[in-house]
Design an enzyme around this catalytic site. Structure first.
Site, PDB file in Angstrom:
ATOM      1  N   GLU A 204      36.112   8.451  54.183  1.00  0.00           N
ATOM      2  CA  GLU A 204      35.862   9.855  53.862  1.00  0.00           C
ATOM      3  C   GLU A 204      35.805  10.718  55.123  1.00  0.00           C
ATOM      4  OE1 GLU A 204      32.594  10.320  51.140  1.00  0.00           O
ATOM      5  OE2 GLU A 204      33.513   8.988  49.673  1.00  0.00           O
ATOM      6  N   LYS A 336      30.577  13.373  38.891  1.00  0.00           N
ATOM      7  CA  LYS A 336      31.963  13.065  39.269  1.00  0.00           C
ATOM      8  C   LYS A 336      32.799  13.074  37.993  1.00  0.00           C
ATOM      9  CE  LYS A 336      30.943   9.823  43.069  1.00  0.00           C
ATOM     10  NZ  LYS A 336      30.621   8.386  43.317  1.00  0.00           N
TER      11      LYS A 336
HETATM   12  P1  PGA Z   1      33.345   6.151  45.706  1.00  0.00           P
HETATM   13  O1  PGA Z   1      31.974   6.422  46.457  1.00  0.00           O
HETATM   14  O2  PGA Z   1      34.045   7.432  45.482  1.00  0.00           O
HETATM   15  O3  PGA Z   1      34.064   5.219  46.625  1.00  0.00           O
HETATM   16  O4  PGA Z   1      32.987   5.448  44.418  1.00  0.00           O
HETATM   17  C1  PGA Z   1      31.365   7.669  46.555  1.00  0.00           C
HETATM   18  C2  PGA Z   1      29.888   7.570  46.254  1.00  0.00           C
HETATM   19  O5  PGA Z   1      29.356   6.469  46.042  1.00  0.00           O
HETATM   20  O6  PGA Z   1      29.209   8.612  46.187  1.00  0.00           O
HETATM   21 ZN    ZN Z   2      27.282   7.267  45.557  1.00  0.00          ZN
END
Ligand code: PGA
Ligand code: ZN
Length: 428
Positions: A204, A336
């Site tokens: 990231e 998400k």
């Molecule tokens: P991921 O992790 O997008 O790789 O699942 C992001 C998070 O755990 O916040």
């Molecule tokens: Zn997370």
């Protein structure tokens, strides 16, 4: 009313060079909308199913089946529908998929479609997406959580903790929050360079942390905040994503870096010690997704002091959020959209959280693209907080830069949520 004329999906590529699904919705009046599915690496067990082809190409991660599903079944089912009725479109998608975890058509195909429908509707209304979503309510720009070091599944498990982030608690605007974070990020890099521990960046965009202990990352973070000229805990505070499900097995937490194995109480005690020693204001997935008793106990002990965020544990699911609130596990939720699969269900999760007094953080995934939808969701739904990863790489910067555009647009005066959102209740 504006009807959907056609839907086209294509395979494009994400920030890890992996295939992902892009969907474009065309309306009868010529307006279009586009959405792209992101992809996680440390996923919750209860997330919507990401449909991948398997086999040998791209490590089994191709999405040609998901793309084909949109171009055939989904396009057929949504053609002629009113684009302004997001809920009807999403319910049709859920029904068409017909499985509890969206495994037939894939949550990746569904979320890209759902986002494309939403964008087409906002474009059709000649409004920026955030304002279309706000529906006349007064909303604010979110305060960012920005990663400085990336660990866990995003950095070859170089350190156990997945995200070492900062929140510019002293910032008076979105732009100022970014300015302050840019300096902290830069100084963290300089410190690591000086010590010979700079190993590039993680998934990231955060610095790849070549530390000997988890605490070394926390110490370096405090040092970087100070080197940037800020007071830790006042101007700039720390947020952690432990992503504890990743190193939990058989009731034990196995810390590779510290070569220790702890039970739930022991691991919670270590985290409580960190909360005492460092200016931490937010901690995500402190215990594993299936260690619910541990999450309840930890929230009882630390919930008054810090924000406790459920990500893998809550998977953007309104029912799970309500249940957690009733049990007293966590006091905030990561939102998400691709964890649940449609915009309507994502919004239901935000509403459930706000009604339960949970704070909300709209979040990107570790696999991302130039898509900036989440910035508009965080703002238009008045979520209060936004998590996108670090302060490098264009798939991350696209989101931060979009926030600047919203803050400085000449026609609407959006105010900044600021650190007040960390204290509690939110909504409209
Ligand atoms: P991921 O992790 O997008 O790789 O699942 C992001 C998070 O755990 O916040
Ligand atoms: Zn997370």
């Amino acid at each position: 009313m504006s009807r959907i004329k056609n839907i086209v999906a294509r395979r494009i590529w994400d920030s890890r060079g992996m295939p992902t699904v892009e969907v474009e919705v065309l309306l009868e009046n010529g307006t279009t909308g586009r959405g792209i599915a992101p992809a996680g690496a440390s996923r919750g067990a209860n997330e919507g199913w990401e449909l991948r082809d398997g086999g040998t190409s791209f490590g089994g991660k191709d999405v040609l089946n998901a793309v084909a599903g949109v171009n055939t079944d989904i396009a057929q089912a949504l053609k002629g529908m009113d684009v302004t009725d997001q809920q009807a479109a999403d319910l049709r998608l859920i029904e068409l998929d017909g499985t509890p975890n969206k495994s037939r058509l894939g949550a990746n195909a569904l979320i890209a479609t759902s986002m494309a429908v939403l964008h087409a509707a906002a474009n059709n209304a000649h409004m920026p997406l955030w304002r279309y979503l706000a529906r006349g309510n007064s909303v604010q720009l979110p305060i960012p959580q920005i990663q400085i070091f990336g660990g866990g599944a995003h950095a070859g498990r170089r350190v156990d903790v997945q995200d070492f982030m900062v929140i510019a608690t002293g910032a008076a605007s979105f732009q100022q929050a970014l300015e302050m974070t840019a300096e902290v990020y830069r100084h963290a890099g300089l410190i690591m360079q000086r010590r010979g521990t700079l190993m590039g960046v993680a998934d990231e965009g955060g610095w790849w942390p070549a530390f000997a202990k988890n605490e070394d990352a926390l110490d370096t973070l405090v040092e970087a905040i100070e080197a940037a000229g800020y007071v830790p805990g006042q101007d700039v505070s720390i947020a952690l994503d432990i992503a504890a499900s990743e190193f939990y097995a058989d009731g034990k937490y196995k810390l590779a870096l510290d070569e220790t194995t702890l039970d739930s109480d022991g691991f919670a005690a270590l985290l409580l010690q960190w909360l005492d020693q460092y200016p931490i204001v937010s901690i995500e997935d402190p215990l594993a997704e299936d260690d619910e008793q541990g999450l309840i106990a930890f929230t009882r002990q630390a919930g008054k002091k810090v924000q406790i965020v459920g990500d893998d544990y809550l998977v953007t699911d309104a029912a799970r959020i309500k249940r957690a609130a009733a049990l007293g596990a966590c006091n905030a939720v990561l939102i998400k959209p691709n964890q649940i699969g449609t915009i309507t269900e994502t919004h239901a999760a935000v509403v459930a959280a706000q009604e339960a007094g949970f704070r909300t953080i709209v979040s990107a995934r570790s696999g991302e693209t130039e898509d900036t939808t989440i910035v508009h969701l965080a703002t238009g739904w008045n979520a209060g907080q936004l998590k996108v990863g670090s302060f490098a790489r264009s798939e991350r910067m696209a989101k931060w830069n979009e926030g600047i555009r919203l803050e400085t647009a000449s026609d609407y005066a959006l105010t900044f949520a600021g650190k007040a959102v960390l204290a509690g209740r939110r909504g409209h």
